[in-house]
Design a protein around this motif. Structure first.
Motif, PDB file in Angstrom:
ATOM      1  N   GLU A 130       4.705   8.751   7.425  1.00  0.00           N
ATOM      2  CA  GLU A 130       3.275   8.861   7.141  1.00  0.00           C
ATOM      3  C   GLU A 130       3.007   8.277   5.762  1.00  0.00           C
ATOM      4  OE1 GLU A 130      -0.441   9.710   8.490  1.00  0.00           O
ATOM      5  OE2 GLU A 130       1.373  10.225   9.591  1.00  0.00           O
ATOM      6  N   ILE A 131       2.057   7.361   5.682  1.00  0.00           N
ATOM      7  CA  ILE A 131       1.654   6.785   4.400  1.00  0.00           C
ATOM      8  C   ILE A 131       0.233   7.244   4.110  1.00  0.00           C
ATOM      9  CG2 ILE A 131       1.129   4.663   3.134  1.00  0.00           C
ATOM     10  CD1 ILE A 131       3.317   3.293   4.742  1.00  0.00           C
ATOM     11  N   SER A 132       0.067   7.860   2.957  1.00  0.00           N
ATOM     12  CA  SER A 132      -1.243   8.337   2.536  1.00  0.00           C
ATOM     13  C   SER A 132      -1.634   7.564   1.281  1.00  0.00           C
ATOM     14  CB  SER A 132      -1.182   9.835   2.242  1.00  0.00           C
ATOM     15  OG  SER A 132      -2.436  10.286   1.782  1.00  0.00           O
ATOM     16  N   ALA A 133      -2.828   6.971   1.293  1.00  0.00           N
ATOM     17  CA  ALA A 133      -3.275   6.179   0.148  1.00  0.00           C
ATOM     18  C   ALA A 133      -4.726   6.507  -0.169  1.00  0.00           C
ATOM     19  CB  ALA A 133      -3.128   4.692   0.450  1.00  0.00           C
ATOM     20  N   SER A 134      -5.044   6.536  -1.454  1.00  0.00           N
ATOM     21  CA  SER A 134      -6.428   6.791  -1.858  1.00  0.00           C
ATOM     22  C   SER A 134      -6.691   6.133  -3.209  1.00  0.00           C
ATOM     23  CB  SER A 134      -6.694   8.296  -1.950  1.00  0.00           C
ATOM     24  OG  SER A 134      -5.859   8.892  -2.920  1.00  0.00           O
ATOM     25  N   SER A 144      -7.238   0.880   2.406  1.00  0.00           N
ATOM     26  CA  SER A 144      -7.079   1.007   3.855  1.00  0.00           C
ATOM     27  C   SER A 144      -5.641   0.691   4.237  1.00  0.00           C
ATOM     28  CB  SER A 144      -8.033   0.055   4.580  1.00  0.00           C
ATOM     29  OG  SER A 144      -7.711  -1.288   4.287  1.00  0.00           O
ATOM     30  N   ASP A 146      -3.495   3.214   5.483  1.00  0.00           N
ATOM     31  CA  ASP A 146      -2.648   4.393   5.555  1.00  0.00           C
ATOM     32  C   ASP A 146      -2.560   4.854   7.005  1.00  0.00           C
ATOM     33  OD1 ASP A 146      -5.319   5.146   5.538  1.00  0.00           O
ATOM     34  OD2 ASP A 146      -5.008   6.956   4.378  1.00  0.00           O
ATOM     35  N   LEU A 157      -1.122  -2.305   3.270  1.00  0.00           N
ATOM     36  CA  LEU A 157      -2.139  -1.570   2.527  1.00  0.00           C
ATOM     37  C   LEU A 157      -3.044  -2.575   1.828  1.00  0.00           C
ATOM     38  CD1 LEU A 157       0.007   1.255   0.888  1.00  0.00           C
ATOM     39  CD2 LEU A 157      -1.443   1.413   2.897  1.00  0.00           C
TER      40      LEU A 157
END
Length: 169
Positions: A130-134, A144, A146, A157
């Motif tokens: 799982e890749i979470s980006a903010s 965008s 993630d 990304l």
């Protein structure tokens, strides 16, 4: 010699070299164009190979003493480790196939002749990440790409700055 592939790697194992039964596994990585080697737990010829998920299986064959082997060497491309298992019957010239998460080793020649045995090995499913980006600060732009990705799958990304913001470093 027997061959199979998994991910970006192609494996060539066993066989006979200069009249000696080999335990060498030649590994070619198509993404890096680099060759490497490993060794089977037992030198063998007339073995079979298959792969499923992130694992490569080399089973059966004749060992260096000319005896039928029941050894299954298993290589995991994620942990980069080898393990072994055993066939229910020592044999050579067996067939190998994989479907879903299972590898099948069927038939071949055992000490009592043509074998009708099928050994089935279950491999775990391919792991996902799982890749979470903010963006930080949140008003500084958007990110965008993630989400959940399988092992070996490319993740892209994209970061877009808001007006008045620039990327540094």
């Amino acid at each position: 010699i027997e061959a199979t592939s998994v991910g970006t790697k192609v494996f060539f194992a066993g066989g006979v070299c200069s009249s000696e039964v080999s335990n060498v596994v030649d590994i070619y990585d198509i993404s890096t164009n680099i060759w490497s080697t490993a060794t089977l737990s037992q030198a063998r010829t007339d073995l079979s190979a298959a792969s499923v998920g992130t694992k490569v299986f080399f089973a059966g064959g004749f060992d260096a003493s000319g005896r039928r082997s029941n050894v299954v060497d298993i290589y995991d491309i994620i942990t980069i480790t080898w393990s072994t298992a055993t066939l229910s019957q020592a044999r050579y010239h067996l067939s190998a196939a994989s479907v879903g998460t299972k590898v099948f080793f069927a038939g071949g020649l055992s000490a009592s002749g043509v074998s009708n045995v099928v050994d089935i090995y279950e491999a775990p499913t391919i792991p996902s990440f799982e890749i979470s980006a903010s963006a930080n600060p949140t008003g500084g732009g958007s990110v965008s790409g993630d989400g959940s990705y399988n092992y070996g799958q490319q993740a892209n990304l994209t970061a877009t700055p808001s007006t008045g913001y620039d990327f540094v470093n």
